[in-house]
Design a protein around this motif. Structure first.
Motif, mmCIF file in Angstrom:
data_model
loop_
_atom_site.group_PDB
_atom_site.id
_atom_site.type_symbol
_atom_site.label_atom_id
_atom_site.label_comp_id
_atom_site.label_asym_id
_atom_site.label_seq_id
_atom_site.Cartn_x
_atom_site.Cartn_y
_atom_site.Cartn_z
ATOM 1 N N ILE A 10 14.453 11.680 61.452
ATOM 2 C CA ILE A 10 14.247 10.828 62.629
ATOM 3 C C ILE A 10 14.626 11.583 63.897
ATOM 4 O O ILE A 10 13.888 11.593 64.881
ATOM 5 N N ARG A 11 15.777 12.245 63.866
ATOM 6 C CA ARG A 11 16.195 13.029 65.038
ATOM 7 C C ARG A 11 15.179 14.127 65.352
ATOM 8 O O ARG A 11 14.846 14.369 66.516
ATOM 9 N N ALA A 12 14.696 14.785 64.300
ATOM 10 C CA ALA A 12 13.748 15.886 64.486
ATOM 11 C C ALA A 12 12.444 15.397 65.102
ATOM 12 O O ALA A 12 11.944 16.014 66.052
ATOM 13 N N VAL A 13 11.892 14.293 64.598
ATOM 14 C CA VAL A 13 10.610 13.829 65.159
ATOM 15 C C VAL A 13 10.782 13.359 66.602
ATOM 16 O O VAL A 13 9.865 13.511 67.409
ATOM 17 N N ILE A 14 11.935 12.820 66.931
ATOM 18 C CA ILE A 14 12.170 12.426 68.324
ATOM 19 C C ILE A 14 12.227 13.673 69.208
ATOM 20 O O ILE A 14 11.585 13.734 70.260
ATOM 21 N N PHE A 15 12.979 14.682 68.770
ATOM 22 C CA PHE A 15 13.077 15.924 69.549
ATOM 23 C C PHE A 15 11.704 16.580 69.697
ATOM 24 O O PHE A 15 11.323 17.017 70.789
ATOM 25 N N ILE A 16 10.947 16.647 68.615
ATOM 26 C CA ILE A 16 9.611 17.241 68.656
ATOM 27 C C ILE A 16 8.692 16.413 69.548
ATOM 28 O O ILE A 16 7.878 16.966 70.299
ATOM 29 N N SER A 17 8.832 15.095 69.501
ATOM 30 C CA SER A 17 8.018 14.217 70.352
ATOM 31 C C SER A 17 8.280 14.479 71.830
ATOM 32 O O SER A 17 7.347 14.562 72.634
ATOM 33 N N VAL A 18 9.538 14.609 72.203
ATOM 34 C CA VAL A 18 9.896 14.898 73.597
ATOM 35 C C VAL A 18 9.318 16.258 74.010
ATOM 36 O O VAL A 18 8.721 16.393 75.078
ATOM 37 N N SER A 19 9.462 17.246 73.148
ATOM 38 C CA SER A 19 8.912 18.577 73.436
ATOM 39 C C SER A 19 7.396 18.520 73.565
ATOM 40 O O SER A 19 6.821 19.165 74.445
ATOM 41 N N SER A 20 6.748 17.746 72.714
ATOM 42 C CA SER A 20 5.289 17.605 72.769
ATOM 43 C C SER A 20 4.848 16.966 74.081
ATOM 44 O O SER A 20 3.819 17.356 74.653
ATOM 45 N N LEU A 21 5.615 15.996 74.560
ATOM 46 C CA LEU A 21 5.299 15.373 75.853
ATOM 47 C C LEU A 21 5.359 16.400 76.986
ATOM 48 O O LEU A 21 4.654 16.273 77.988
ATOM 49 N N LYS A 22 6.197 17.412 76.815
ATOM 50 C CA LYS A 22 6.325 18.473 77.817
ATOM 51 C C LYS A 22 5.297 19.585 77.597
ATOM 52 O O LYS A 22 5.300 20.575 78.307
ATOM 53 N N GLY A 23 4.469 19.436 76.554
ATOM 54 C CA GLY A 23 3.471 20.457 76.248
ATOM 55 C C GLY A 23 4.037 21.665 75.527
ATOM 56 O O GLY A 23 3.469 22.751 75.576
ATOM 57 N N GLU A 24 5.157 21.486 74.848
ATOM 58 C CA GLU A 24 5.834 22.602 74.177
ATOM 59 C C GLU A 24 5.846 22.412 72.668
ATOM 60 O O GLU A 24 5.938 21.289 72.181
ATOM 61 N N ARG A 25 5.783 23.523 71.957
ATOM 62 C CA ARG A 25 6.021 23.536 70.514
ATOM 63 C C ARG A 25 7.445 24.051 70.306
ATOM 64 O O ARG A 25 7.931 24.844 71.100
ATOM 65 N N VAL A 26 8.063 23.613 69.218
ATOM 66 C CA VAL A 26 9.432 24.068 68.946
ATOM 67 C C VAL A 26 9.545 24.587 67.517
ATOM 68 O O VAL A 26 8.944 24.036 66.595
ATOM 69 N N GLY A 60 2.693 31.655 63.777
ATOM 70 C CA GLY A 60 2.490 32.815 64.627
ATOM 71 C C GLY A 60 3.209 32.723 65.961
ATOM 72 O O GLY A 60 3.968 31.791 66.226
ATOM 73 N N VAL A 61 2.925 33.716 66.810
ATOM 74 C CA VAL A 61 3.547 33.777 68.136
ATOM 75 C C VAL A 61 3.132 32.535 68.931
ATOM 76 O O VAL A 61 1.964 32.176 68.981
ATOM 77 N N GLY A 62 4.099 31.894 69.543
ATOM 78 C CA GLY A 62 3.815 30.674 70.298
ATOM 79 C C GLY A 62 3.652 29.459 69.409
ATOM 80 O O GLY A 62 3.296 28.378 69.870
ATOM 81 N N GLY A 63 3.893 29.640 68.128
ATOM 82 C CA GLY A 63 3.754 28.546 67.164
ATOM 83 C C GLY A 63 4.978 27.662 67.144
ATOM 84 O O GLY A 63 5.885 27.789 67.961
ATOM 85 N N GLY A 64 4.990 26.760 66.194
ATOM 86 C CA GLY A 64 6.098 25.836 66.037
ATOM 87 C C GLY A 64 5.566 24.468 65.645
ATOM 88 O O GLY A 64 4.418 24.338 65.202
ATOM 89 N N PHE A 65 6.385 23.475 65.852
ATOM 90 C CA PHE A 65 6.020 22.111 65.478
ATOM 91 C C PHE A 65 5.682 21.301 66.713
ATOM 92 O O PHE A 65 6.284 21.473 67.772
ATOM 93 N N GLU A 66 4.721 20.408 66.547
ATOM 94 C CA GLU A 66 4.313 19.519 67.628
ATOM 95 C C GLU A 66 3.703 18.262 67.035
ATOM 96 O O GLU A 66 3.403 18.200 65.844
ATOM 97 N N ILE A 67 3.539 17.275 67.897
ATOM 98 C CA ILE A 67 2.830 16.049 67.549
ATOM 99 C C ILE A 67 1.870 15.783 68.703
ATOM 100 O O ILE A 67 2.292 15.777 69.866
ATOM 101 N N ALA A 68 0.603 15.593 68.373
ATOM 102 C CA ALA A 68 -0.382 15.318 69.419
ATOM 103 C C ALA A 68 0.045 14.075 70.190
ATOM 104 O O ALA A 68 0.468 13.074 69.591
#
Length: 144
Positions: A10-26, A60-68
């Motif tokens: 739950i913590r991870a998807v929230i963090f990834i969601s916030v990063s996705s809103l900023k246009g970032e992968r983590v 790859g480079v610039g990769g990571g996790f995100e949610i559309a």
């Protein structure tokens, strides 16, 4: 009520969601650090969430996790819980007894059932967007 793996998920998807809103992968190491979870455990959780389609993983480079962003409104918290803990959270006895049921209830069965039902409703109506917006605005937090 949630397993430790589910809490981290739950913590991870929230963090990834916030990063996705900023246009970032983590990456998983950054995620593990931000949610105070062991890296190897976090990697396994993220793999499960990716496999079931909650997360997108880019290698790859610039990769990571995100949610559309379009998916943040669609994904409910209950989906994350189901992937990690299945439906056990809705069935367990409040006192941890193995033989607790409507026909043979423990002393807290009916009161605990109300709590479980309320939790289920909350999980089924809470979107990742709602949680991400709270964390992004600073009204809620993932780490002290």
């Amino acid at each position: 009520m949630f397993s430790k793996a589910c809490e981290y998920a739950i913590r991870a998807v929230i963090f990834i969601s916030v990063s996705s809103l900023k246009g970032e992968r983590v990456g998983f190491k950054e995620i593990a650090k931000e949610i105070d979870a062991p890296e190897a455990f976090t990697a396994k959780i993220l793999q499960k969430l990716s496999k079931c389609g909650i997360l997108e993983s880019v290698k790859g480079v610039g990769g990571g996790f995100e949610i559309a962003i379009s998916r943040l409104e669609q994904i409910k918290l209950c989906e994350v819980v189901h992937v990690i803990d299945s439906d056990s959270i809705y069935k367990g006895c409040g006192l941890g007894l193995s033989q607790c049921a409507e026909e043979h209830p423990c002393p807290v069965h009916f009161k605990f059932k109300e709590i479980r039902d309320s939790l289920k409703r909350m999980l089924e109506t809470t979107t990742l967007m709602e949680l991400a917006n709270g964390a992004k605005s600073g009204k809620t937090f993932l780490k002290i």
